[in-house]
Scaffold this active site. Structure first.
Site, short mmCIF file in Angstrom:
data_model
loop_
_atom_site.label_atom_id
_atom_site.label_comp_id
_atom_site.label_asym_id
_atom_site.label_seq_id
_atom_site.Cartn_x
_atom_site.Cartn_y
_atom_site.Cartn_z
N LYS A 191 -21.36 -40.30 18.42
CA LYS A 191 -21.49 -40.81 19.80
C LYS A 191 -21.28 -42.32 19.81
O LYS A 191 -20.60 -42.85 20.70
CB LYS A 191 -22.88 -40.46 20.37
CG LYS A 191 -23.00 -38.99 20.72
CD LYS A 191 -24.43 -38.58 21.02
CE LYS A 191 -24.53 -37.06 21.11
NZ LYS A 191 -25.89 -36.55 21.15
N ASP A 203 -27.29 -36.99 30.00
CA ASP A 203 -27.21 -35.65 29.38
C ASP A 203 -27.32 -34.55 30.43
O ASP A 203 -27.05 -33.39 30.15
CB ASP A 203 -28.37 -35.49 28.38
CG ASP A 203 -27.91 -35.54 26.93
OD1 ASP A 203 -26.70 -35.36 26.70
OD2 ASP A 203 -28.76 -35.75 26.05
N GLN A 241 -32.12 -37.80 21.52
CA GLN A 241 -31.43 -36.91 20.58
C GLN A 241 -32.37 -35.80 20.13
O GLN A 241 -33.47 -36.06 19.67
CB GLN A 241 -30.94 -37.74 19.37
CG GLN A 241 -30.14 -36.94 18.36
CD GLN A 241 -28.84 -36.39 18.92
OE1 GLN A 241 -28.13 -37.08 19.65
NE2 GLN A 241 -28.51 -35.16 18.59
#
Ligand code: NAP
Length: 281
Positions: free
Chosen positions: A52, A119, A96
């Site tokens: 990422k 997200d 995460q």
């Protein structure tokens, strides 16, 4: 023989467009920035975070990792999230996963500002997706829809079957396909006669984390097969949830693993981050 749905190539194209958009945003004096909270030292997560970070760098997005010891408490985690919510230089926040078991991921995500929830996991954004409103869409399903659109694959009226009902893939996938007027069936570990259901799929999305679970004899001739699974085999290689070499003889389109859904997931994260920045401006 199926045509390969090249997620890697499409992701590259998306990144190229995003890079131009980011340059325009920077002219307004704003630099898009992603904050990633990582807890503990899970090696697979570390690789995902690194990917990422690299992707952000490629398009000119700033990236900062906030690494915490696995003993962090729920209160401390929420305090970190609140700080990032209030930090005007940060446009997107990502937690995460997996996170240690003593922490409640849903409660943590609920504390992320919905405006920075790149997200698409916050209940507010999940709700907006379910009523068909513009929102941050969970990156993997969003990427899958983009692949289908890129290859002009009809979704409307098709029988779409999703294997897996996780909050990050299966469930938002239901909504994305429904919003595109597919007839959607979702299967999980308690589903009976799963093979019969898979056989009816015009569009099959496999997201269960079981190596090569979907076999050629389960798939309808001409089906579009999207493989979300990322499974590491004993020899260190990676494979999907679909028996790619054989299923591709029967499918009309298929995504490879790697090089299919994976790169698109990251591309859509960047897309969401640029959207968050623009909303902010
Ligand atoms: P997850 O949270 O573990 O969920 C797996 C789902 O599959 C559950 O709903 C489970 O059912 C169902 N399932 C498990 N075994 C099954 C079986 N034999 N038959 C039918 N359903 C079964 O997994 P996830 O996070 O959604 O991820 C799924 C896979 O996608 C993993 O390999 C993961 O690494 C990969 N992934 C890839 C990307 C990408 O960007 N390519 C992104 C996210 C995830 P129950 O609900 O009944 O337990």
């Amino acid at each position: 023989m199926a045509q390969i749905l090249d997620g890697k190539e499409l992701a590259k194209k998306i990144r190229k467009n995003l890079k131009e958009e980011v340059e325009e945003i920077k002219k307004k004096g704003v630099t898009p920035k992603l904050a990633v909270i990582m807890i503990g030292n899970d090696s697979a997560s570390a690789v995902y975070v690194k990917n990422k970070s690299k992707a952000c760098e490629k398009v000119g997005i700033e990236f900062e990792e906030f690494l915490f010891d696995e003993n962090i408490t729920q209160e401390e985690l929420i305090e970190v999230i609140n700080k990032l919510n209030n930090d005007k230089s940060i446009q997107g926040i990502l937690l995460q996963s997996p996170i240690p078991k003593h922490l409640n991921i849903n409660k943590a995500v609920e504390n992320i500002s919905p405006n920075k929830d790149v997200d698409g996991f916050h209940p507010f954004n999940v709700g907006k997706l379910s009523i068909g409103e513009d929102t941050f869409i969970s990156c993997t399903p969003y990427g899958i829809i983009k692949i289908l659109e890129e290859y002009n694959i009809d979704i409307e009226g098709k029988n779409a079957v999703i294997l897996g009902r996780s909050n990050i893939v299966g469930k938002p996938m239901i909504q994305c396909l429904l919003n595109k007027n597919a007839t959607v069936t979702v299967c999980h570990s308690r589903t009976k006669n799963i093979e019969e259901i898979i056989k009816r799929a015009d569009i099959l999305i496999a997201a269960i984390g079981k190596p090569k679970f979907v076999k050629e004899n389960m798939v309808k001739e001409g089906a579009v097969v999207i493989d979300v699974g990322i499974n590491r085999l004993k020899d260190g290689s990676i494979c999907g949830d679909v028996d790619f070499d054989n299923v591709m003889k029967k499918a009309s389109y298929i995504t490879p693993v790697p090089g299919g859904v994976g790169p698109m997931t990251i591309a859509m994260l960047l897309t969401n981050l640029v959207k968050a920045t623009k909303n902010n401006i």
